[in-house]
Write a protein that holds these residues in place. Structure first.
Motif, short mmCIF file in Angstrom:
data_model
loop_
_atom_site.label_atom_id
_atom_site.label_comp_id
_atom_site.label_asym_id
_atom_site.label_seq_id
_atom_site.Cartn_x
_atom_site.Cartn_y
_atom_site.Cartn_z
N ALA A 118 0.81 -1.21 0.00
CA ALA A 118 0.00 0.00 0.00
C ALA A 118 0.85 1.26 0.00
O ALA A 118 1.92 1.32 0.62
CB ALA A 118 -0.93 0.00 1.21
N VAL A 119 0.35 2.28 -0.69
CA VAL A 119 0.95 3.61 -0.65
C VAL A 119 0.65 4.24 0.71
O VAL A 119 -0.48 4.18 1.20
CB VAL A 119 0.38 4.48 -1.78
N GLY A 120 1.63 4.84 1.32
CA GLY A 120 1.45 5.42 2.65
C GLY A 120 0.79 6.78 2.62
O GLY A 120 0.60 7.39 1.55
N ASP A 121 0.42 7.28 3.80
CA ASP A 121 -0.12 8.63 3.92
C ASP A 121 0.91 9.63 3.41
O ASP A 121 2.09 9.54 3.73
CB ASP A 121 -0.45 8.95 5.38
N ASN A 122 0.46 10.62 2.62
CA ASN A 122 1.40 11.61 2.11
C ASN A 122 0.64 12.84 1.64
O ASN A 122 -0.58 12.82 1.49
CB ASN A 122 2.25 11.03 0.98
N THR A 123 1.38 13.90 1.38
CA THR A 123 0.84 15.12 0.79
C THR A 123 1.72 15.56 -0.38
O THR A 123 1.89 16.76 -0.63
CB THR A 123 0.76 16.25 1.84
N VAL A 124 2.27 14.61 -1.10
CA VAL A 124 3.17 14.89 -2.22
C VAL A 124 2.39 15.51 -3.37
O VAL A 124 1.26 15.10 -3.65
CB VAL A 124 3.87 13.59 -2.68
N ASP A 125 2.97 16.48 -4.06
CA ASP A 125 2.30 17.13 -5.18
C ASP A 125 2.54 16.35 -6.47
O ASP A 125 3.10 16.85 -7.45
CB ASP A 125 2.80 18.57 -5.33
N SER A 126 2.12 15.11 -6.46
CA SER A 126 2.29 14.24 -7.62
C SER A 126 1.39 13.03 -7.43
O SER A 126 0.73 12.87 -6.40
CB SER A 126 3.76 13.80 -7.75
N ILE A 127 1.39 12.16 -8.42
CA ILE A 127 0.75 10.86 -8.29
C ILE A 127 1.75 9.91 -7.64
O ILE A 127 2.91 9.83 -8.06
CB ILE A 127 0.33 10.30 -9.67
N VAL A 128 1.31 9.20 -6.62
CA VAL A 128 2.16 8.21 -5.96
C VAL A 128 1.49 6.85 -6.13
O VAL A 128 0.31 6.68 -5.80
CB VAL A 128 2.35 8.53 -4.47
N VAL A 129 2.22 5.88 -6.68
CA VAL A 129 1.69 4.55 -6.94
C VAL A 129 2.63 3.51 -6.33
O VAL A 129 3.77 3.82 -5.97
CB VAL A 129 1.53 4.30 -8.46
N PRO A 130 2.19 2.27 -6.18
CA PRO A 130 3.05 1.25 -5.56
C PRO A 130 4.27 0.91 -6.41
O PRO A 130 4.31 1.19 -7.63
CB PRO A 130 2.11 0.03 -5.45
N ASN A 131 5.26 0.31 -5.79
CA ASN A 131 6.40 -0.21 -6.53
C ASN A 131 5.92 -1.19 -7.60
O ASN A 131 5.02 -2.00 -7.36
CB ASN A 131 7.37 -0.92 -5.59
N GLY A 132 6.53 -1.10 -8.77
CA GLY A 132 6.14 -1.98 -9.86
C GLY A 132 5.10 -1.39 -10.79
O GLY A 132 4.74 -2.01 -11.79
N TYR A 133 4.63 -0.17 -10.47
CA TYR A 133 3.62 0.50 -11.30
C TYR A 133 4.17 1.82 -11.83
O TYR A 133 5.13 2.37 -11.29
CB TYR A 133 2.35 0.77 -10.49
N ASP A 134 3.55 2.31 -12.88
CA ASP A 134 3.91 3.61 -13.44
C ASP A 134 2.63 4.35 -13.80
O ASP A 134 1.55 3.77 -13.82
CB ASP A 134 4.80 3.43 -14.67
N TRP A 135 2.77 5.66 -14.10
CA TRP A 135 1.60 6.46 -14.48
C TRP A 135 2.01 7.50 -15.51
O TRP A 135 3.17 7.86 -15.63
CB TRP A 135 0.98 7.14 -13.26
N SER A 136 1.01 7.98 -16.24
CA SER A 136 1.24 9.06 -17.19
C SER A 136 -0.07 9.82 -17.37
O SER A 136 -1.15 9.31 -17.09
CB SER A 136 1.72 8.53 -18.55
N VAL A 137 0.06 11.06 -17.84
CA VAL A 137 -1.11 11.90 -18.11
C VAL A 137 -1.67 11.52 -19.47
O VAL A 137 -0.96 11.55 -20.48
CB VAL A 137 -0.73 13.39 -18.07
#
Length: 705
Positions: A118-137
């Motif tokens: 699981a992704v932990g609690d955060n306030t990062v100004d981005s998309i955060v995904v689990p290890n082994g995953y990626d994302w794009s707009v």
């Protein structure tokens, strides 16, 4: 909803805590016109059901929704009304008779456990995904949609450009196939509302805005159809760069048709439309659904905020009707649109507001078709509409009315769905939601001692019934005509005693298990005395989720059983509940907004309000609903600062999850000169649709493994 193995669930204690939610003032202003700071529009004296007599009902079964699952996973007893409007052309011959139905031989088994960390609690100004995953707009506000559209220029926006570009805040997302391998597709996106302070430098309120700015804002509402394709052999989606035959922008200047029994009513006629059947635009489209015949159902929600009045409205009946929908009746304005377009001035056009608040059907395969506002499904603050197919083949639409103390509804079509591939079959299905019966839900708990004592069985559960509003073409509300019930559905429902719920938003049938899940986002106004088993928490700022099983597993049944499967909040809070799972292993979650399902039947939940309610980013969560992993909720993705996570869509092959990053940078005091977020491109925040996929098939190719 089978019981987990390995012992009984823990007993729940009375829920008494909670306080007002913590959204930013900007969110409250633009999302819902500060709804929580005004009295709830539902002032009916409908009783809470703690003292209702429970009815004996058979337990669960499977919902016959294979036709839905075959097209899209996670989209979303009587005869009925006769449509009053003339037939509307809904499809052109160029669009083809029926969209392709992909087949997927290698799908995850039912009840598959969650496998990622699981992704932990955060306030990062981005998309955060689990290890082994990626994302794009996949698409962002201002991206050119139509051929010849200009590139986005934040400092030099225009109405003409915005009408050809991807709209503003993104909510409901659906992806429909263009080939049998699901390598090419059509992406539909709702553009719910706008944040003027973030769109324009130096914004000083609607009273100081130019007409051009007000019209740009109008053009940024609506929806977009975007042709997309897979990137190589991954789950990533990208826009098709050319030959975009289907791309389309729908906005406040697009023509719509009102269809169904209320179409043509005097209550829907205006000076610009003497027929009561033609409407320009759709407003505040939140969630939605897809149909087995390949159309989009998009829902008008907080439409009330767009109407102003240059003079106070004093007629008592008009005031009652407007107030029940949260529409202001004193002179003044929230948005200022009436300055640029007089149809939004209720003193001039008192019926214009009646033409919004509908479920709309859009055919994405025909870019020249006229979208239809379906009066049969009633007028309210629709969160969405999701389709199941009943045992006898009729289409059933489940709907929530997103307001504190409002109701859950369903519609059952008069005619039956035709699964054939011919154009004749599709034309028949395209009229399926124009005639049918409309119901509203009444829930009963099985613990009469609640709220004085915790339920004896340790669960919040019970039975319920669907109360008819329209059935067999007739109004079932004494003294009300069919058109009055459909145009003023909230007021009609008040008359028959349904259960007041904690902001029922998305209502979706699970195509694998048959259970219908209801996301109840929150209700900080519920008092301890107003609690009942279906809404057990006072000042409920964190929300909960109910699972509903229709009698005999038939979507058209008029009785059901239900139970709460999630009481959201901090797992360390004794009031929270995760379907009986060990709370030391689950993620914190608040304000469930939208739900979706993957091919294994796992429940996916997106959130709207965690930054204010819990101090961490909103995101996308997954929770198995079967097997030993039942209730093991984990955060799969978190979204940037100020954003909510909307529109989750899990592709039917399980290769990717698509989410809408709505209103990044929304927060008190934020502006182009003082941005709270710079997502996604490092400058001004732009609402976007994002795709998440596995970088490699190691450990399984499916989302959530």
């Amino acid at each position: 909803m089978p019981e987990p193995e390995g012992g009984q669930r823990r007993r729940l204690l009375p829920l008494l805590g909670g306080n007002h939610g913590g959204r930013s003032t900007m969110t409250c202003k633009y999302r819902c016109a500060d709804a929580c700071f005004h009295p709830a529009p539902n002032t009916s004296d409908n009783e809470y059901f703690g003292d209702m007599v429970n009815k004996a009902m058979s337990r669960r079964g499977l919902l016959r929704s294979g036709a839905v699952a075959a097209l899209v996973v996670g989209s979303g007893a009587g005869t009925a009304l006769t449509a009053a409007a003339a037939p509307v052309r809904t499809s052109s011959s160029a669009a083809g008779p029926k969209p392709p139905t992909p087949t997927f031989p290698d799908l995850p088994e039912r009840g598959r456990p969650v496998g990622f960390q699981a992704v932990g609690d955060n306030t990062v100004d981005s998309i955060v995904v689990p290890n082994g995953y990626d994302w794009s707009v996949t698409a962002a506000w201002g991206d050119p949609i139509l051929d010849g559209a200009p590139e986005f220029d934040f400092e030099n926006q225009s109405v003409e450009a915005q009408q050809q570009q991807f709209g503003y805040n993104c909510d409901f997302v659906a992806i429909l196939p263009l080939d049998r391998h699901f390598e090419r597709a059509l992406m539909w996106v709702n553009h719910e509302y706008t944040n003027e302070e973030l769109m324009f430098r130096g914004w000083a309120g609607p009273e100081n805005a130019t007409d051009e700015q007000l019209l740009i804002v109008q053009a940024a509402h609506g929806g977009s159809v975007v042709e997309i394709e897979r990137v190589d052999d991954t789950g990533e989606w990208r826009p098709v760069p050319r030959r975009r035959r289907y791309n389309r922008r729908i906005h406040t200047g697009t023509e719509f048709r009102l269809v169904g029994p209320a179409a043509g009513s005097d209550l829907l006629k205006t000076s610009a439309d003497r027929t009561g059947t033609k409407v320009k635009g759709m407003l505040n489209n939140c969630a939605g659904g897809t149909t087995p015949w390949g159309t989009i159902l998009t829902a008008e929600e907080n439409f009330n905020q767009y109407f102003g009045a240059t003079a106070a409205i004093t007629d008592p009946e008009t005031v009652q009707r407007l107030s029940r929908y949260g529409i202001r009746t004193e002179a003044g304005t929230d948005r200022g649109w009436e300055r640029a377009d007089s149809r939004f001035d209720l003193a001039t056009e008192p019926n214009e507001a009646n033409r919004f608040g509908w479920i709309i059907e859009v055919d994405p395969y025909d870019p020249d078709s006229t979208p239809r506002k379906l009066t049969t499904l009633g007028r309210l603050k629709h969160e969405g509409a999701s389709i199941a197919i009943a045992e006898d083949g009729r289409a059933v639409a489940y709907m929530g009315d997103d307001e504190r103390f409002d109701y859950v509804y369903k519609f059952v079509s008069k005619n039956t769905y035709r699964p054939g591939d011919s154009k004749r079959d599709r034309d028949h299905n395209l009229r399926l939601l124009e005639e049918g019966d409309l119901y509203v839900a009444k829930f009963a708990g099985n613990s009469p001692e609640f709220p004085a004592d915790a339920p004896a069985d340790g669960l919040f559960d019970g039975t319920g019934e669907w109360i008819p509003l329209i059935e067999d073409g007739e109004s079932k509300v004494e003294g009300w005509s069919v058109e009055d019930v459909l145009i003023f559905t909230r007021l009609a429902a008040d008359q028959v005693g349904p259960t007041k719920m904690d902001r029922p938003e998305d209502v979706e049938p699970n195509p694998v298990t048959g259970t219908v899940y209801i996301a109840l986002t929150n209700n900080s106004a519920r008092t301890p005395e107003q609690r009942d088993e279906a809404n057990p928490r006072a000042a409920n700022k964190f929300g909960h989720v109910i699972g509903l099983d229709e009698d005999r597993g038939d979507a058209a049944a008029l009785s059901f059983t239900w139970k709460i499967v999630l009481i959201a909040g901090d797992p360390e809070d004794p009031e929270t509940y995760f379907d009986g799972f060990d709370k030391s292993q689950v993620s914190q979650v608040s304000c469930p907004d939208n739900v979706a399902f993957d091919p294994a039947g796992r429940l996916w939940i997106s959130t709207d309000g965690m930054p204010g309610a819990s101090g961490v980013a909103d995101g996308l969560f997954v929770m198995p609903v079967e097997g030993d992993d039942t209730g093991h909720l984990r955060r799969f993705a978190s979204v940037p600062r100020g954003a909510e996570c909307s529109g989750p869509f899990i592709t039917p092959d399980g290769r990717s999850a698509t989410i809408a990053v709505q209103h990044p940078g929304e927060g008190s005091g934020a502006s182009p000169d003082n941005p709270l977020s710079t997502f996604p491109y490092g400058d001004q925040p732009r609402p976007s649709v994002v795709t998440v996929w596995r970088k490699s098939p190691t450990g399984g190719p499916f989302i959530g493994d």
